[in-house]
Design a protein around this motif. Sequence first.
Motif, PDB file in Angstrom:
ATOM      1  N   MET A  83      21.195 -17.213  73.020  1.00 10.17           N
ATOM      2  CA  MET A  83      20.712 -18.345  73.776  1.00 10.17           C
ATOM      3  C   MET A  83      20.117 -19.378  72.836  1.00 10.17           C
ATOM      4  O   MET A  83      19.360 -19.051  71.952  1.00 10.17           O
ATOM      5  CB  MET A  83      19.621 -17.920  74.744  1.00 10.17           C
ATOM      6  CG  MET A  83      20.073 -17.141  75.921  1.00 10.17           C
ATOM      7  SD  MET A  83      18.919 -17.398  77.269  1.00 10.17           S
ATOM      8  CE  MET A  83      19.924 -18.338  78.348  1.00 10.17           C
ATOM      9  N   ARG A  84      20.465 -20.616  73.086  1.00  9.99           N
ATOM     10  CA  ARG A  84      19.952 -21.685  72.238  1.00  9.99           C
ATOM     11  C   ARG A  84      18.449 -21.872  72.347  1.00  9.99           C
ATOM     12  O   ARG A  84      17.797 -22.235  71.382  1.00  9.99           O
ATOM     13  CB  ARG A  84      20.660 -23.000  72.561  1.00  9.99           C
ATOM     14  CG  ARG A  84      22.052 -23.029  71.965  1.00  9.99           C
ATOM     15  CD  ARG A  84      22.607 -24.397  72.002  1.00  9.99           C
ATOM     16  NE  ARG A  84      23.053 -24.683  73.359  1.00  9.99           N
ATOM     17  CZ  ARG A  84      23.554 -25.840  73.731  1.00  9.99           C
ATOM     18  NH1 ARG A  84      23.656 -26.810  72.886  1.00  9.99           N
ATOM     19  NH2 ARG A  84      23.940 -26.026  74.958  1.00  9.99           N
ATOM     20  N   VAL A 114      16.196 -19.551  72.688  1.00  6.63           N
ATOM     21  CA  VAL A 114      15.552 -18.552  71.843  1.00  6.63           C
ATOM     22  C   VAL A 114      15.538 -19.048  70.403  1.00  6.63           C
ATOM     23  O   VAL A 114      14.509 -19.024  69.733  1.00  6.63           O
ATOM     24  CB  VAL A 114      16.253 -17.178  71.948  1.00  6.63           C
ATOM     25  CG1 VAL A 114      15.700 -16.215  70.917  1.00  6.63           C
ATOM     26  CG2 VAL A 114      16.107 -16.604  73.350  1.00  6.63           C
ATOM     27  N   ILE A 125      12.137 -12.531  78.832  1.00  6.67           N
ATOM     28  CA  ILE A 125      13.147 -11.931  77.964  1.00  6.67           C
ATOM     29  C   ILE A 125      14.030 -10.974  78.750  1.00  6.67           C
ATOM     30  O   ILE A 125      15.257 -10.968  78.601  1.00  6.67           O
ATOM     31  CB  ILE A 125      12.489 -11.215  76.759  1.00  6.67           C
ATOM     32  CG1 ILE A 125      11.767 -12.215  75.872  1.00  6.67           C
ATOM     33  CG2 ILE A 125      13.517 -10.419  75.963  1.00  6.67           C
ATOM     34  CD1 ILE A 125      12.649 -13.282  75.246  1.00  6.67           C
ATOM     35  N   ARG A 126      13.427 -10.174  79.610  1.00  5.13           N
ATOM     36  CA  ARG A 126      14.204  -9.242  80.429  1.00  5.13           C
ATOM     37  C   ARG A 126      15.226 -10.006  81.283  1.00  5.13           C
ATOM     38  O   ARG A 126      16.353  -9.573  81.468  1.00  5.13           O
ATOM     39  CB  ARG A 126      13.284  -8.427  81.337  1.00  5.13           C
ATOM     40  CG  ARG A 126      14.050  -7.392  82.171  1.00  5.13           C
ATOM     41  CD  ARG A 126      13.137  -6.547  83.056  1.00  5.13           C
ATOM     42  NE  ARG A 126      12.275  -5.712  82.227  1.00  5.13           N
ATOM     43  CZ  ARG A 126      10.938  -5.725  82.279  1.00  5.13           C
ATOM     44  NH1 ARG A 126      10.309  -6.501  83.129  1.00  5.13           N
ATOM     45  NH2 ARG A 126      10.250  -4.930  81.497  1.00  5.13           N
ATOM     46  N   THR A 143      16.490 -13.144  80.655  1.00  4.48           N
ATOM     47  CA  THR A 143      17.420 -14.011  79.929  1.00  4.48           C
ATOM     48  C   THR A 143      18.140 -13.359  78.756  1.00  4.48           C
ATOM     49  O   THR A 143      19.296 -13.667  78.510  1.00  4.48           O
ATOM     50  CB  THR A 143      16.690 -15.272  79.427  1.00  4.48           C
ATOM     51  OG1 THR A 143      15.612 -14.871  78.576  1.00  4.48           O
ATOM     52  CG2 THR A 143      16.169 -16.101  80.578  1.00  4.48           C
ATOM     53  N   VAL A 144      17.450 -12.509  78.002  1.00  4.81           N
ATOM     54  CA  VAL A 144      18.032 -11.878  76.811  1.00  4.81           C
ATOM     55  C   VAL A 144      17.562 -10.424  76.753  1.00  4.81           C
ATOM     56  O   VAL A 144      16.806 -10.040  75.868  1.00  4.81           O
ATOM     57  CB  VAL A 144      17.604 -12.617  75.519  1.00  4.81           C
ATOM     58  CG1 VAL A 144      18.452 -12.177  74.335  1.00  4.81           C
ATOM     59  CG2 VAL A 144      17.638 -14.113  75.658  1.00  4.81           C
ATOM     60  N   GLU A 193      18.654  -7.719  75.716  1.00  2.00           N
ATOM     61  CA  GLU A 193      18.854  -6.968  74.470  1.00  2.00           C
ATOM     62  C   GLU A 193      17.758  -7.253  73.444  1.00  2.00           C
ATOM     63  O   GLU A 193      17.615  -6.523  72.461  1.00  2.00           O
ATOM     64  CB  GLU A 193      20.237  -7.248  73.877  1.00  2.00           C
ATOM     65  CG  GLU A 193      20.493  -8.666  73.458  1.00  2.00           C
ATOM     66  CD  GLU A 193      20.977  -9.594  74.574  1.00  2.00           C
ATOM     67  OE1 GLU A 193      21.384 -10.710  74.251  1.00  2.00           O
ATOM     68  OE2 GLU A 193      20.941  -9.227  75.757  1.00  2.00           O
ATOM     69  N   ALA A 194      16.945  -8.283  73.649  1.00  2.00           N
ATOM     70  CA  ALA A 194      15.865  -8.627  72.718  1.00  2.00           C
ATOM     71  C   ALA A 194      14.525  -8.010  73.114  1.00  2.00           C
ATOM     72  O   ALA A 194      13.528  -8.214  72.415  1.00  2.00           O
ATOM     73  CB  ALA A 194      15.740 -10.141  72.619  1.00  2.00           C
TER      74      ALA A 194
END
Length: 92
Positions: free
Chosen positions: A1-2, A4, A33-34, A36-37, A39-40
Amino acid sequence: MRQVGAVVDWLNVRDHLPWFTSTLAEVEVTRAIRRTVPEALGHVPRVLDRMYRLDIDTQVEAFVTYDKRLLEAARRADLPTASPGPHSTAGS
């Protein structure tokens, strides 16, 4: 994601300064984060451990958020705001 990458860049420019965050960050960052991303998620504790946690007041450099409702609430409270990235809605 841009976004991030944009927030990481924004923080890296300020890397020589101590990092501060709201005491709400543990919950809000994890939720964001959960959503949108996912895995991070494993990086969240390490990043938050670098930061001093403070109650929100008017003595902040910037209230950083991508949540439009939080951004508007921060602006109404006369806090300086930032949403680093290509679709930035940063203000004050």
